[in-house]
Design an enzyme around this catalytic site. Structure first.
Site, PDB file in Angstrom:
ATOM      1  N   TYR A  44      -8.229  -8.208   2.066  1.00 24.87           N
ATOM      2  CA  TYR A  44      -7.967  -7.887   3.114  1.00 24.87           C
ATOM      3  C   TYR A  44      -6.656  -8.494   3.701  1.00 24.87           C
ATOM      4  O   TYR A  44      -6.640  -9.561   3.509  1.00 24.87           O
ATOM      5  CB  TYR A  44      -8.956  -8.508   4.033  1.00 24.87           C
ATOM      6  CG  TYR A  44     -10.125  -7.158   4.459  1.00 24.87           C
ATOM      7  CD1 TYR A  44      -9.491  -6.279   5.271  1.00 24.87           C
ATOM      8  CD2 TYR A  44     -11.405  -7.248   4.216  1.00 24.87           C
ATOM      9  CE1 TYR A  44     -10.269  -5.166   5.625  1.00 24.87           C
ATOM     10  CE2 TYR A  44     -12.322  -6.349   4.675  1.00 24.87           C
ATOM     11  CZ  TYR A  44     -11.661  -5.150   5.363  1.00 24.87           C
ATOM     12  OH  TYR A  44     -12.513  -4.291   5.794  1.00 24.87           O
TER      13      TYR A  44
ATOM     14  N   GLU B 287      -5.031  -7.717   7.020  1.00 24.84           N
ATOM     15  CA  GLU B 287      -4.808  -7.105   8.668  1.00 24.84           C
ATOM     16  C   GLU B 287      -3.721  -7.622   9.183  1.00 24.84           C
ATOM     17  O   GLU B 287      -3.395  -8.978   8.998  1.00 24.84           O
ATOM     18  CB  GLU B 287      -6.247  -7.184   9.449  1.00 24.84           C
ATOM     19  CG  GLU B 287      -7.083  -6.152   9.312  1.00 24.84           C
ATOM     20  CD  GLU B 287      -8.579  -6.396   9.860  1.00 24.84           C
ATOM     21  OE1 GLU B 287      -9.034  -7.629   9.610  1.00 24.84           O
ATOM     22  OE2 GLU B 287      -8.924  -5.769  10.561  1.00 24.84           O
TER      23      GLU B 287
ATOM     24  N   ASP C 244       7.496  15.877  10.556  1.00 27.70           N
ATOM     25  CA  ASP C 244       6.451  15.681   9.566  1.00 27.70           C
ATOM     26  C   ASP C 244       6.961  16.185   8.204  1.00 27.70           C
ATOM     27  O   ASP C 244       7.056  17.349   8.215  1.00 27.70           O
ATOM     28  CB  ASP C 244       5.212  16.294  10.005  1.00 27.70           C
ATOM     29  CG  ASP C 244       4.140  16.106   8.853  1.00 27.70           C
ATOM     30  OD1 ASP C 244       4.283  15.718   7.923  1.00 27.70           O
ATOM     31  OD2 ASP C 244       2.908  16.176   9.231  1.00 27.70           O
TER      32      ASP C 244
ATOM     33  N   THR D 130       3.378  12.373   4.116  1.00 29.06           N
ATOM     34  CA  THR D 130       2.415  11.653   3.048  1.00 29.06           C
ATOM     35  C   THR D 130       3.243  11.125   1.809  1.00 29.06           C
ATOM     36  O   THR D 130       4.118  11.572   1.642  1.00 29.06           O
ATOM     37  CB  THR D 130       1.141  12.815   2.822  1.00 29.06           C
ATOM     38  OG1 THR D 130       2.111  13.993   2.358  1.00 29.06           O
ATOM     39  CG2 THR D 130       0.335  13.093   3.717  1.00 29.06           C
TER      40      THR D 130
ATOM     41  N   LYS E 129       2.148  14.135  -2.145  1.00 25.70           N
ATOM     42  CA  LYS E 129       2.741  15.617  -2.529  1.00 25.70           C
ATOM     43  C   LYS E 129       4.019  15.742  -3.352  1.00 25.70           C
ATOM     44  O   LYS E 129       4.008  15.082  -4.309  1.00 25.70           O
ATOM     45  CB  LYS E 129       2.991  16.296  -1.086  1.00 25.70           C
ATOM     46  CG  LYS E 129       1.709  16.303  -0.059  1.00 25.70           C
ATOM     47  CD  LYS E 129       1.784  17.233   1.177  1.00 25.70           C
ATOM     48  CE  LYS E 129       0.421  17.337   1.693  1.00 25.70           C
ATOM     49  NZ  LYS E 129       0.067  16.102   2.763  1.00 25.70           N
TER      50      LYS E 129
ATOM     51  N   ARG F 255      -2.183   8.608  -2.797  1.00 23.56           N
ATOM     52  CA  ARG F 255      -2.438   9.302  -1.540  1.00 23.56           C
ATOM     53  C   ARG F 255      -2.215   8.302  -0.536  1.00 23.56           C
ATOM     54  O   ARG F 255      -2.615   6.930  -0.886  1.00 23.56           O
ATOM     55  CB  ARG F 255      -3.919   9.962  -1.265  1.00 23.56           C
ATOM     56  CG  ARG F 255      -4.362  10.564  -2.466  1.00 23.56           C
ATOM     57  CD  ARG F 255      -5.765  11.340  -2.451  1.00 23.56           C
ATOM     58  NE  ARG F 255      -5.610  12.658  -1.281  1.00 23.56           N
ATOM     59  CZ  ARG F 255      -5.092  13.572  -1.922  1.00 23.56           C
ATOM     60  NH1 ARG F 255      -4.836  14.158  -3.149  1.00 23.56           N
ATOM     61  NH2 ARG F 255      -4.668  14.622  -1.128  1.00 23.56           N
TER      62      ARG F 255
HETATM   63  N1  DSN Z   1      -4.097  19.804   3.391  1.00 23.14           N
HETATM   64  C1  DSN Z   1      -2.493  19.692   3.313  1.00 23.14           C
HETATM   65  C2  DSN Z   1      -1.995  20.628   2.925  1.00 23.14           C
HETATM   66  O1  DSN Z   1      -2.594  20.993   1.843  1.00 23.14           O
HETATM   67  O2  DSN Z   1      -0.885  21.160   3.085  1.00 23.14           O
HETATM   68  C3  DSN Z   1      -2.208  19.093   4.805  1.00 23.14           C
HETATM   69  O3  DSN Z   1      -2.793  18.201   5.391  1.00 23.14           O
END
Ligand code: DSN
Length: 447
Positions: free
Chosen positions: A52, A54, A197, A223, A226, A232
């Site tokens: 933990y 925080e 974003d 994120t 990707k 993730r």
């Molecule tokens: N679900 C993601 C995507 O596939 O683009 C976005 O949150």
């Protein structure tokens, strides 16, 4: 592999192996998915999951965080260098919490915000009506033109009229490069924060295969799983422009993440992000990012050659949107994506600009090349993948979505049964299974 799980929980073990088989024997075409490196996965399964922490480095609410501090600072420094930004928060659990923290840092409840409408490629957290971001803030969506490009004329007009506090630049189904400069001109004109974003294109930006929003936006969110090919997770970055607009913006972002929204950060995730950022800084990753775009263009060309209509008539990034209305009529995305799945290719049904049916029965399929590129496929392989996609769609081309909503569930059930037995789809699946043997997943040496 996974021997301890095997001995302790045979039922769960079987599901992991089945999923591994699915990922190995099929073609992963969902543009937001990827295969991480074995080192990233090792960090995700490491002892760091026990802690933990925080707070932030040097300012934690728990003892015993000396090594965690080092790991988090490493991730932050790597991200700052890679994206050329002044401040980074690596604690958001994923993209949606990262975006929510941006609202908390820049807006008061009820303030006006603007984002691309979800059915036209936008994201839920950019103010779509079913998201908390439209319940707690006044959302004014903007749209794309008939050709699928962002309608900057409409965006400017709406921004002048509604004076938003925050404008989002970013999407989940947009096959064009983003014109961040145009967004910034509009945001500056009305005094709004511009948040980019970059979840979908972060890896392309790092590789120099897509323009960066950093010179134009105040805040950048992403994120990490990707095109960036990490675990993730999520990150929020504050740019020079952001600090010029509001010298307290970095602190506001940190306070919004913790204690505003989250509790303890996921330290194993932070470590895996740090590893992914180190990987992303290499020339090899740069070549990877450029190859993603080359592959997407090659796949788009093959699809067109094989008679499939594309939104934008192609792509400028990693993502392709098939317009299946010319084949199935409105609502055919479900037939296309399900047929592809039977044939061993995973994509997702998606709305197309000016969608003639609905988000539940959309007329398109969204796909992309990040995962296939990680497996080492190049333009030549994309020719073949385009043929397989087109053959799969044609194999079920006689289906039509009933116009009566009440008839749809039964019709789709009948379609699924037929598709599962369709000889052409099963033949393609066999071809793909054998093709995939040549392209192992990262770290997978046992074939
Ligand atoms: N679900 C993601 C995507 O596939 O683009 C976005 O949150």
């Amino acid at each position: 592999m996974y021997d301890r799980i095997k001995n302790q929980d045979a039922e769960l073990y079987r599901s992991i192996l089945d999923e591994k088989k699915r990922q190995t024997e099929g073609l992963e075409l969902i543009p937001s998915e990827n295969y991480t490196s074995p080192a990233v996965m090792e960090a995700m399964g490491s002892i760091l999951t026990n802690k933990y922490s925080e707070g932030y480095a040097g300012r934690r609410y728990y003892n015993g965080n000396e090594h965690i501090d080092h790991i988090e600072l490493l991730a932050i420094e790597r991200a700052k260098k890679l994206f050329r930004v002044k401040h980074v928060n690596v604690q958001p659990y994923s993209g949606s919490p990262a975006n929510l923290a941006v609202y908390l840092a820049t807006c008061a409840p009820g303030d006006t915000i603007m984002g691309l409408a979800l059915p036209e490629g936008g994201h839920l957290t950019h103010g779509w009506k079913v998201s908390a971001t439209a319940m707690f803030y006044k959302s004014v969506p903007y749209h794309v033109r008939a050709d699928g490009r962002i309608d900057f004329e409409e965006l400017r007009k709406l921004a002048r009229e509604h004076k938003p506090k925050l404008i989002w630049a970013g999407a989940t189904a947009y096959p064009y490069a983003y014109d961040y400069k145009k967004f910034a001109e509009i945001a500056d004109e009305v005094g709004a924060y511009l948040a980019a974003d970059i979840a979908h294109v972060a890896g392309l930006i790092v590789a120099g295969a897509h323009p960066s929003p950093v010179p134009h936006a105040h805040i950048v969110t992403t994120t990490t799983h990707k095109t960036l090919r990490g675990p993730r997770g999520g990150m929020i970055m504050v740019t020079d422009r952001g600090l010029k607009k509001d010298p307290d913006l970095a602190q506001k972002v940190d306070k919004a993440v913790f204690p505003g929204l989250q509790g303890g950060p996921h330290d194993h995730q932070t470590a895996a992000i740090a590893i992914a950022l180190k990987e992303a800084a290499t020339p090899k990753f740069s070549a990877y990012g450029k190859q993603i775009v080359k592959n997407a263009k090659a796949l788009a060309a093959s699809l067109k050659k094989n008679g499939i209509t594309l939104v934008a008539d192609g792509t400028e990034n990693h993502l392709i949107l098939l317009d299946l209305a010319p084949i199935f009529g409105p609502g055919g995305g479900v037939f296309g994506s399900d047929a592809m799945e039977v044939a061993g290719m995973t994509a997702n049904k998606n709305t197309i600009p000016k969608e003639p049916m609905s988000p539940f029965y959309p007329s398109g399929v969204r796909l992309g090349t990040p995962a296939l590129t990680t497996r080492g496929m190049k333009e030549r392989e994309m020719q073949k993948v385009g043929e397989w996609i087109a053959r799969s769609i044609r194999a079920v081309g006689s289906y039509r979505m009933p116009s009566d909503v009440k008839e749809r569930a039964a019709y789709i059930a009948r379609f699924k049964k037929g598709a599962a037995r369709n000889e052409e789809l099963l033949a393609i699946r066999k071809e793909i299974r054998s093709f995939c043997k040549k392209y192992p997943l990262p770290g997978d040496t046992k074939r």
